[in-house]
Design an enzyme around this catalytic site. Structure first.
Site, PDB file in Angstrom:
ATOM      1  CG  ASP A  30     -26.245 -86.711  81.625  1.00  0.00           C
ATOM      2  OD1 ASP A  30     -25.431 -87.542  82.094  1.00  0.00           O
ATOM      3  OD2 ASP A  30     -27.202 -87.039  80.908  1.00  0.00           O
ATOM      4  CB  SER A 652     -10.870 -40.924  75.612  1.00  0.00           C
ATOM      5  OG  SER A 652     -11.680 -42.013  75.215  1.00  0.00           O
ATOM      6  CE  LYS A 692      -7.480 -45.675  77.161  1.00  0.00           C
ATOM      7  NZ  LYS A 692      -7.855 -44.268  76.963  1.00  0.00           N
TER       8      LYS A 692
END
Length: 1012
Positions: A30, A652, A692
């Site tokens: 931190d 599609s 794809k």
């Protein structure tokens, strides 16, 4: 550390220390920047079980200091009795001023049996209560389980032999350092005077209205009348102060008051007693002030305080039996617990109760506490401190992980065996580059992946991944790339700033982009009809996830979907991809919650669930179907994905739905389909071919569709069903003339729907291409890089190569591949692969590679133990071995990297010497000098043996020393005239005379005398 692409800094040490404190401390990343030192403190106690066999251990898992908890034994009367406090091994205030707790874990178990007991019995209940100890209403063995409803904060009936582990998880972040109550320099008349500096940060204040015109009346009694004016619950294990005043009024002369404050422990006994007034006379007709001003230091609080009580004793000077005594009182007090409201100091508490353990058994409490400590001025002279490193990515990642701890299965109390099994899972959580295999087995993979995507900043790359190409061009050309580079890499893109032909779906995407929505989409374009097939997603939709599910023996067809975002009104950008499955029937139970209830109708009136209700699907189906996202596919089963993906829009998936409707397979078809099937039986091409293909190849599948895919199915339905590799029908009989989706004229030639180029030429794209050509003409190396990139794109392996590059940051595997690829036409190549082509011959690692792998293994092992300086390079310089004890001590004390091959013997504790007796030395000298029966060893040899024992700290000689002593003994024997005479050598036996042979009955043997 926070960059997922950075392979050298992949561990988040803070969360690793939180989940596995035994790996050592780590600085909290931190923005509290104080020079400090890290330290691990152990706590080990062997607690003896009482007569009832039951007890209670109270832990303060988040307390920032030496206090760990307290042990109580259950008495036969049903009350608990305090046994002892549980502390860290070192008293931290003696050497350090400030502290922050990093992590802590404690284990409670029993493995010992008292005399006469032959079986380990007893069970343990444990619960973490999100409150203070005084707030518990039922602390019985079974009543503890009702303290919380959170299943991750309680466990029951764990065998004492297995034990439980208590894990401290932070309740707040970005906390400051706590003063430890350390002693400060002070001088007083009393030599026992002690001054300490206690924590004043975040005090807890209890305000008690002690009396609001309380009326007391009683008759005189010898010794006085005692009443409890008030008793209130408080919690304290550190220093406290009491302030306030009470006002008394009376009309009776001669009244005398005494007031005593009791601080009462958890077991009901008075821990501290303070008399605040004694023989305090009251004056009639006026206000009599009784002030309270108490300070209780920490060293006087020997057990946890859970309540405070004020007693008033009323008497009368010269009183007699029957005299009336009365008074009235009003006022209030304030009890201040120093540092009591610091997160973790007093709450939560973890209670571990054991029951039916054999009397006299030992319950062992062992654990480790990791701290950030600021030493006192005296210790700071010899202890190196350093700043913590501010790392917002690691801090945010830790916060998000722990905020989802209930869903991730991170508990505060564990059966010890289960906690041990989860350690590999915790190590995977702490490693930002881990593939989350164990998390996937537990069902937490998607949650952690979503958290990483949010918390950890990732270097933005081009898609398909062309970052190496962009970096190779340099700053002079990099600004020209961007969206156009994606088009150049084979991704269909609209020209930046140019409008496409309008359609309903395009308008929806534009609206979604204006609202900052994410879009999951399949994009394809046919002449005069631009269509976007996608999924509209709300902002932050990927932040949640659910467990995986598996569907066995279910027929399904597959098709890929590309995840994109819309950067401007008309420009989608691909980000990722997902495989979907078409399943027969209404199966909304298999869908993620974000898709349930959404469907689209087909031309025949049936429904396809999982689609957005955007018009009508141009198919005639004979039944309903459900489209679900999947993560993997096997022989006869599919693994469903529960990512919160919204419903699909577009066409599609029509090809996969049509195949499912016609053939109705009984198992998943292991070929993915891409392309949009319209009502005329035409299959339209789609874009994002590389993406794809990568989606299908990632699951080990081929991609079928029109064009340059793994399986080119042709541009129409008739050729598709003939060429599809998993078609179950016999084509010799031509049974498909009346199939749906087949045009009336089966012999009609179809043309490709995608006649146009994949992207349009734009001025920006032309500029980028010219810039790349100019760079290639100047730099031959860039020309080669461009050729390699085009080769990757032509073969559809850009994404695969990009993923391979992420797993091979230093290109070691690629160099080995190229170095060992046999040349075309070589003997081994012809034997393996024929006369052409390339292959890789298997070979073992070279000695240098094996040594480097060993150095890496040693380095990783050291890293899991919290020893970060032992990098592979350091291990190699250290003689290919890990750090020695001296090097470890040097690093722990100085926090400086030790020099390789330096043993730092000064930092290793000297071995304790053991004195050998004269009899032991004489016996060893006699044994070494000669066998029994020989001459005794001389005094000089005995002195030599004594020196060896002195060098070895009381131990006998090692092999080298034994050789030296034997040589010394031989020399002394040859020089000593009084040495024992050597034994005579045995004479060789004379050969026996050969017996004469048989000469006959009448022949006499000739002797030597006859020959004379």
């Amino acid at each position: 550390m926070t960059n997922l692409q950075d392979q050298t800094q992949q561990i988040v040490p803070f969360i690793r220390s939180l989940l596995m404190p035994t790996t050592g401390p780590a600085s909290i990343p931190d923005d509290t920047l104080e020079k400090h030192t890290l330290r691990s403190e152990t706590s080990t106690y062997n607690l003896t079980v009482g007569d009832t066999g039951s007890g209670l251990i109270v832990f303060f898992p988040g307390f920032p200091g030496s206090i760990v908890g307290a042990h109580y034994t259950l008495q036969s009367n049903g009350n608990y009795k305090f046994d002892q406090m549980l502390l860290t091994a070192q008293n931290l205030p003696a050497s350090y001023n400030y502290c922050r707790l990093v992590s802590r874990s404690l284990t409670v178990r029993s493995s010992t049996l008292p005399g006469g007991v032959y079986a380990l019995n007893g069970t343990i209940n444990a619960v973490t209560f999100q409150g203070s100890l005084s707030e518990l209403t039922d602390v019985s063995y079974n009543g503890l389980m009702s303290a919380t409803a959170n299943i991750n904060d309680k466990i029951g009936n764990v065998l004492v032999g297995e034990g439980v582990t208590v894990l401290s998880l932070p309740t707040s972040y970005d906390l400051g350092y706590v003063r430890l109550g350390d002693p400060i320099p002070a001088i007083g008349l009393d030599p026992k005077m002690v001054a300490t500096c206690d924590s004043s940060d975040r005090p807890r204040v209890y305000t008690i209205t002690a009396a609001d015109d309380y009326q007391f009346s009683s008759q005189y009694q010898p010794g006085g009348v005692t009443i409890t004016l008030f008793s209130a619950n408080i919690d304290a294990i550190t220093s406290l102060s009491v302030g306030g005043e009470l006002v008394f009024q009376t009309s009776v002369h001669g009244l005398v008051l005494g007031a005593t404050i009791y601080l009462i422990g958890f077991d009901g006994t008075a821990v501290i007693t303070r008399a605040v007034a004694a023989n305090n006379g009251l004056t009639t007709g006026t206000d009599n002030l009784l002030p309270f001003n108490l300070v209780i230091p920490t060293n006087e609080i020997t057990q946890p305080i859970t309540s405070i009580k004020l007693e008033i004793v009323t008497s009368k000077s010269g009183g007699q039996a029957g005299d009336q005594m009365s008074w009235s009182a009003r006022g209030s007090l304030a009890v201040t617990i120093h540092g009591g409201n610091y997160p973790g100091a007093l709450r939560p508490v973890t209670l571990v109760a054991y029951e039916r353990v054999a009397t006299g058994s030992v319950v062992t409490v062992a654990g480790v506490s990791n701290f950030e400590l600021i030493p006192n001025p005296e210790l700071a002279k010899n202890l190196v401190t350093e700043y913590g490193r501010f790392d917002p990515g690691a801090m945010n990642y830790t916060k998000l992980i722990l905020s989802e701890r209930d869903r991730l299965g991170i508990k505060t109390v564990w059966p010890t065996r289960e906690y041990t099994d989860f350690r590999e899972y915790f190590m995977e959580v702490a490693d930002l580059n881990s593939p989350l295999k164990i998390a996937g087995a537990f069902g937490f993979k998607d949650i952690i992946r979503a958290i990483r995507r949010i918390a950890v900043p990732v270097v933005s790359t081009l898609f398909p991944p062309a970052a190496p190409l962009a970096h190779a061009i340099g700053e002079g050309v990099d600004y020209l790339l961007g969206d156009e580079a994606q088009a150049a890499s084979g991704t269909a893109r609209a020209a930046s700033g140019k409008a496409r032909a309008a359609s309903g779906r395009i308008r929806q995407l534009t609206l979604a982009a204006d609202k900052g929505y994410e879009v999951v989409a399949n994009l394809f374009q046919v002449p005069q009809n631009p269509v976007v097939d996608g999924i509209l997603a709300s902002p932050g939709v990927l932040r949640g996830a659910h467990n995986l599910d598996c569907v066995l023996r279910e027929g399904a067809t597959l098709f890929p979907v590309v995840i994109t975002t819309v950067e401007d009104a008309m420009t989608p950008k691909a980000l990722n991809s997902k495989m979907f499955a078409v399943i027969e029937g209404v199966r909304e139970d298999l869908q993620p919650p974000s898709q349930r209830g959404s469907f689209i109708r087909t031309l025949s009136g049936h429904r396809v669930y999982g689609y957005a209700p955007d018009g009508v699907l141009p198919l005639e189906t004979g039944r309903d179907y459900t489209v679900v996202p999947i993560d993997d596919v096997w022989d006869d089963s599919i693994m469903l994905s529960k990512d919160p993906i919204p419903p699909i829009v577009g066409n599609s998936g029509n090809l996969a739905i049509a195949y499912m409707d016609v053939f109705r397979p009984k198992v998943p078809i292991h070929v993915a389909m891409t392309g949009a099937l319209n009502a005329c039986g035409e299959i339209e091409k789609v874009s994002f071919r590389s993406t794809k293909l990568a989606t299908a190849h990632r699951l080990g599948l081929k991609l079928a569709g029109p064009g340059a895919f793994d399986v080119n199915t042709g541009p129409n339905w008739a050729t598709f069903i003939k060429r599809f590799p998993h078609n179950p029908r016999d084509w010799d009989r031509l049974p498909y003339l009346n199939l749906p989706y087949l045009p009336p004229n089966a012999g009609r030639q179809y043309h490709l729907a995608m006649a146009a180029s994949e992207f349009k030429e734009t001025p920006e794209l032309e500029s980028a291409v010219r810039a790349m050509e100019a760079a290639a003409n100047v730099d031959p190396l860039f020309q080669s890089a461009l050729s390699v990139f085009m080769w990757l794109e032509e073969n559809g392996i850009v994404t695969d190569m990009a993923n391979f590059a992420l797993s091979d940051p230093n290109a070691h595997r690629m160099r080995n591949f190229l170095a060992n690829a046999p040349q075309a036409g070589s003997k081994s190549q012809r034997a393996k692969y024929g006369t052409a082509g390339y292959g890789v011959e298997a070979r073992g690692p070279t000695p240098e590679e094996a040594q480097r792998e060993k150095d890496t293994r040693i380095s990783k092992k050291m890293e899991t133990m919290g020893i970060y300086f032992a990098t592979p390079e350091w291990v190699a310089l250290n003689g290919h071995r890990g750090p020695s004890p001296g090097q470890l001590k040097y690093w722990q004390n100085t926090r400086e990297i030790p020099d390789p091959n330096e043993d730092y013997l000064d930092y290793v504790h000297a071995e304790k010497s053991r004195l050998a007796s004269e009899e032991q030395i004489l016996r060893a000298a006699t044994s070494i000098y000669g066998a029994p029966g020989q001459a005794e060893p001389p005094q000089a040899f005995i002195d030599e043996v004594a020196k060896v024992y002195e060098i070895n700290h009381g131990r006998g000689p090692n092999q080298e020393q034994m050789k030296d002593l034997l040589l010394t003994a031989m020399e002394m024997k040859h020089r000593n005239p009084r040495r024992a005479l050597p034994k005579p050598k045995p004479k060789p036996n004379a050969p026996t005379q050969r017996p004469p042979g048989r000469l006959g009955r009448w022949i006499r043997t000739v002797s030597d005398e006859d020959l004379e």
